[in-house]
Scaffold this motif. Structure first.
Motif, mmCIF file in Angstrom:
data_model
loop_
_atom_site.group_PDB
_atom_site.id
_atom_site.type_symbol
_atom_site.label_atom_id
_atom_site.label_comp_id
_atom_site.label_asym_id
_atom_site.label_seq_id
_atom_site.Cartn_x
_atom_site.Cartn_y
_atom_site.Cartn_z
ATOM 1 N N MET A 110 0.836 -1.194 0.000
ATOM 2 C CA MET A 110 0.000 0.000 0.000
ATOM 3 C C MET A 110 0.874 1.249 0.000
ATOM 4 N N SER A 111 0.542 2.242 -0.813
ATOM 5 C CA SER A 111 1.295 3.493 -0.868
ATOM 6 C C SER A 111 1.126 4.249 0.439
ATOM 7 N N LYS A 112 2.188 4.936 0.825
ATOM 8 C CA LYS A 112 2.089 5.698 2.063
ATOM 9 C C LYS A 112 2.897 6.978 1.961
ATOM 10 N N VAL A 113 2.658 7.879 2.907
ATOM 11 C CA VAL A 113 3.362 9.146 3.020
ATOM 12 C C VAL A 113 4.251 9.089 4.256
ATOM 13 N N THR A 114 5.495 9.539 4.107
ATOM 14 C CA THR A 114 6.390 9.713 5.247
ATOM 15 C C THR A 114 6.577 11.197 5.499
ATOM 16 N N ILE A 115 6.459 11.593 6.740
ATOM 17 C CA ILE A 115 6.728 12.976 7.124
ATOM 18 C C ILE A 115 7.993 12.985 7.970
ATOM 19 N N ILE A 116 9.013 13.707 7.505
ATOM 20 C CA ILE A 116 10.279 13.814 8.230
ATOM 21 C C ILE A 116 10.306 15.167 8.944
ATOM 22 N N ILE A 117 10.350 15.108 10.269
ATOM 23 C CA ILE A 117 10.412 16.315 11.085
ATOM 24 C C ILE A 117 11.835 16.456 11.612
ATOM 25 N N THR A 118 12.469 17.579 11.320
ATOM 26 C CA THR A 118 13.838 17.817 11.772
ATOM 27 C C THR A 118 13.836 18.859 12.885
ATOM 28 N N ALA A 119 14.666 18.620 13.895
ATOM 29 C CA ALA A 119 14.763 19.547 15.028
ATOM 30 C C ALA A 119 16.225 19.710 15.413
ATOM 31 N N HIS A 120 16.612 20.948 15.701
ATOM 32 C CA HIS A 120 17.989 21.231 16.105
ATOM 33 C C HIS A 120 17.964 22.103 17.359
ATOM 34 N N ALA A 128 13.005 6.158 5.761
ATOM 35 C CA ALA A 128 11.631 6.376 5.314
ATOM 36 C C ALA A 128 11.166 5.245 4.399
ATOM 37 N N HIS A 129 9.901 4.879 4.514
ATOM 38 C CA HIS A 129 9.314 3.834 3.679
ATOM 39 C C HIS A 129 8.192 4.361 2.791
ATOM 40 N N GLY A 130 7.921 5.644 2.864
ATOM 41 C CA GLY A 130 6.822 6.213 2.089
ATOM 42 C C GLY A 130 7.178 6.438 0.635
ATOM 43 N N LEU A 140 -1.790 15.355 0.448
ATOM 44 C CA LEU A 140 -0.679 14.447 0.172
ATOM 45 C C LEU A 140 -1.182 13.061 -0.205
ATOM 46 N N ARG A 141 -2.220 12.602 0.458
ATOM 47 C CA ARG A 141 -2.769 11.286 0.119
ATOM 48 C C ARG A 141 -3.365 11.279 -1.286
ATOM 49 N N LYS A 142 -3.981 12.372 -1.682
ATOM 50 C CA LYS A 142 -4.509 12.463 -3.049
ATOM 51 C C LYS A 142 -3.382 12.385 -4.074
ATOM 52 N N LEU A 143 -2.239 12.971 -3.737
ATOM 53 C CA LEU A 143 -1.113 13.009 -4.669
ATOM 54 C C LEU A 143 -0.454 11.642 -4.844
ATOM 55 N N LEU A 144 -0.720 10.715 -3.935
ATOM 56 C CA LEU A 144 -0.197 9.355 -4.092
ATOM 57 C C LEU A 144 -0.723 8.683 -5.352
ATOM 58 N N ASN A 145 -1.814 9.209 -5.904
ATOM 59 C CA ASN A 145 -2.397 8.627 -7.118
ATOM 60 C C ASN A 145 -1.551 8.896 -8.359
ATOM 61 N N TYR A 146 -0.581 9.815 -8.266
ATOM 62 C CA TYR A 146 0.249 10.175 -9.422
ATOM 63 C C TYR A 146 1.607 9.482 -9.269
ATOM 64 N N SER A 147 1.769 8.391 -9.978
ATOM 65 C CA SER A 147 2.968 7.563 -9.789
ATOM 66 C C SER A 147 4.245 8.239 -10.275
ATOM 67 N N LEU A 202 0.512 6.266 6.990
ATOM 68 C CA LEU A 202 1.305 7.451 7.292
ATOM 69 C C LEU A 202 2.446 7.061 8.225
ATOM 70 N N GLU A 203 3.635 7.589 7.942
ATOM 71 C CA GLU A 203 4.814 7.324 8.755
ATOM 72 C C GLU A 203 5.414 8.659 9.174
ATOM 73 N N ILE A 204 5.753 8.782 10.453
ATOM 74 C CA ILE A 204 6.385 10.004 10.956
ATOM 75 C C ILE A 204 7.770 9.652 11.471
ATOM 76 N N VAL A 205 8.760 10.371 10.974
ATOM 77 C CA VAL A 205 10.153 10.178 11.386
ATOM 78 C C VAL A 205 10.669 11.497 11.947
ATOM 79 N N VAL A 206 11.113 11.485 13.188
ATOM 80 C CA VAL A 206 11.708 12.673 13.807
ATOM 81 C C VAL A 206 13.217 12.483 13.872
ATOM 82 N N VAL A 207 13.959 13.448 13.342
ATOM 83 C CA VAL A 207 15.423 13.421 13.393
ATOM 84 C C VAL A 207 15.868 14.671 14.145
ATOM 85 N N LYS A 208 16.495 14.478 15.300
ATOM 86 C CA LYS A 208 16.860 15.613 16.147
ATOM 87 C C LYS A 208 18.226 15.381 16.789
ATOM 88 N N ASN A 209 18.790 16.446 17.318
ATOM 89 C CA ASN A 209 20.141 16.347 17.886
ATOM 90 C C ASN A 209 20.127 16.370 19.407
#
Length: 323
Positions: free
Chosen positions: A1-11, A79-81, A101-108, A36-43
């Motif tokens: 199944m197609s999915k969206v990954t959101i990468i949140i960066t924090a410094h 990320a796996h999205g 963003l989910r609507k845009l998954l329809n455009y390969s 939906l997948e959320i990935v937080v990358v912080k220091n």
């Protein structure tokens, strides 16, 4: 199944991160989190934040990497999205951005999506729905952007090369460009648009403000912030030097060269002594503002006026440039 990954960066900042994440969860039906997948990358580590992230099944990565580009690269590698949306810790998504963003998954073949933003005050904690309908998105094939008139229209209308929190890319494009990404330090938003022009397929753009951009005094990039420094502009300039080596398409290199000159002008307004260099660059920018082939005519004129004004007053030049 197609999915969206959101990468949140924090410094360094911890204050706003929960609001960024809540702007995503507030938009979701609890049953719809699977795509939906959320990935937080912080220091930094923080017991309260880290336990909250674990409780909500957010992938939490702590790194010693300083640059935003390296943090994004780490997020992409985890990320796996099919689509990857970026969000900085002090911003929020509008409540209907996930829907888009989910609507845009329809455009390969979609490699790049960009929306505009709405400024919010520092104390804003809750996200909101912003005006949007499906007809607000305009699509372009990258091959058509060799036409200078279309390219200028896109940049003037949609500003696709600014603000990370407004940018979404395909995982396919991300992997094509990840080695270059690691070298651009903080200049990631421009890098992704340029990489799309060089290696992408289809792009989608909207003027809808699907990102809520927080204006506050602890921003590294906002000129009136307490944390803004001239060193930041030096880092941008070094990134352009690298991108002139990295990108090969004539159209892309031309954009990089213009962006480099504009950032150099921003840097030089803080330099009171280098008068000759200021005058030469101001004349170049004035000339560039008159060229039909130039992409950033208006910005070249504005930067030239700011440079000349800096000969009298740095504060005056800043008011003109950052108006």
């Amino acid at each position: 199944m197609s999915k969206v990954t959101i990468i949140i960066t924090a410094h360094n900042r911890k204050k706003y991160l929960p609001y960024a994440i809540n702007s995503i969860f507030s938009a979701l039906d609890p049953k719809s989190i699977k795509d939906l997948e959320i990935v937080v990358v912080k220091n930094f580590k923080d017991d309260n934040i880290d336990s909250w992230l674990d409780l909500h099944n957010v992938k939490n990565i702590v790194t010693s990497e300083e640059s935003l580009a390296q943090k994004q690269a780490i997020g992409i590698s985890n990320a796996h999205g099919d689509l990857i949306a970026f969000l900085e810790d002090d911003d929020m998504f509008a409540l209907n951005k996930i829907y888009v963003l989910r609507k845009l998954l329809n455009y390969s073949d979609l490699d790049f999506f960009h929306n505009l933003f709405m400024p919010i005050e520092e104390a804003t904690h809750e996200s909101q729905i912003v005006p949007f309908n499906d007809y607000d998105v305009e699509f372009f094939h990258v091959d058509n952007l060799r036409n200078n008139k279309i390219l200028k229209y896109i940049i003037r209308t949609y500003h696709p090369e600014i603000y990370n929190s407004c940018t979404t890319i395909s995982k396919d494009l991300a992997m094509k460009c990840i080695d270059g990404l690691k070298r651009v330090d903080i200049n990631t938003e421009r890098f992704w648009f340029l990489c799309t022009l060089e290696k992408g397929r289809r792009i989608a753009l909207t003027k809808s403000p699907l990102t809520l951009y927080r204006v506050h005094e602890q921003s590294y990039s906002q000129p009136n912030s307490n944390l803004f420094s001239v060193g930041l502009l030096e880092r941008y300039i070094r990134s352009y030097t690298f991108m002139l080596e990295y990108f090969q398409k004539e159209t892309v290199r031309r954009i990089v060269e213009e962006q480099y000159k504009l950032h150099l002008a921003h840097y030089l307004i803080y330099d009171r002594d280098n008068i000759t260099r200021k005058l030469k660059l101001a004349l170049f920018l004035l000339s560039n503002s008159l060229k039909p082939s130039a992409i950033y005519n208006e910005y070249s004129l504005l930067s030239a006026v700011s440079l000349l004004s800096s000969l009298m007053s740095t504060s005056l030049a800043k008011r003109i440039l950052y108006r």
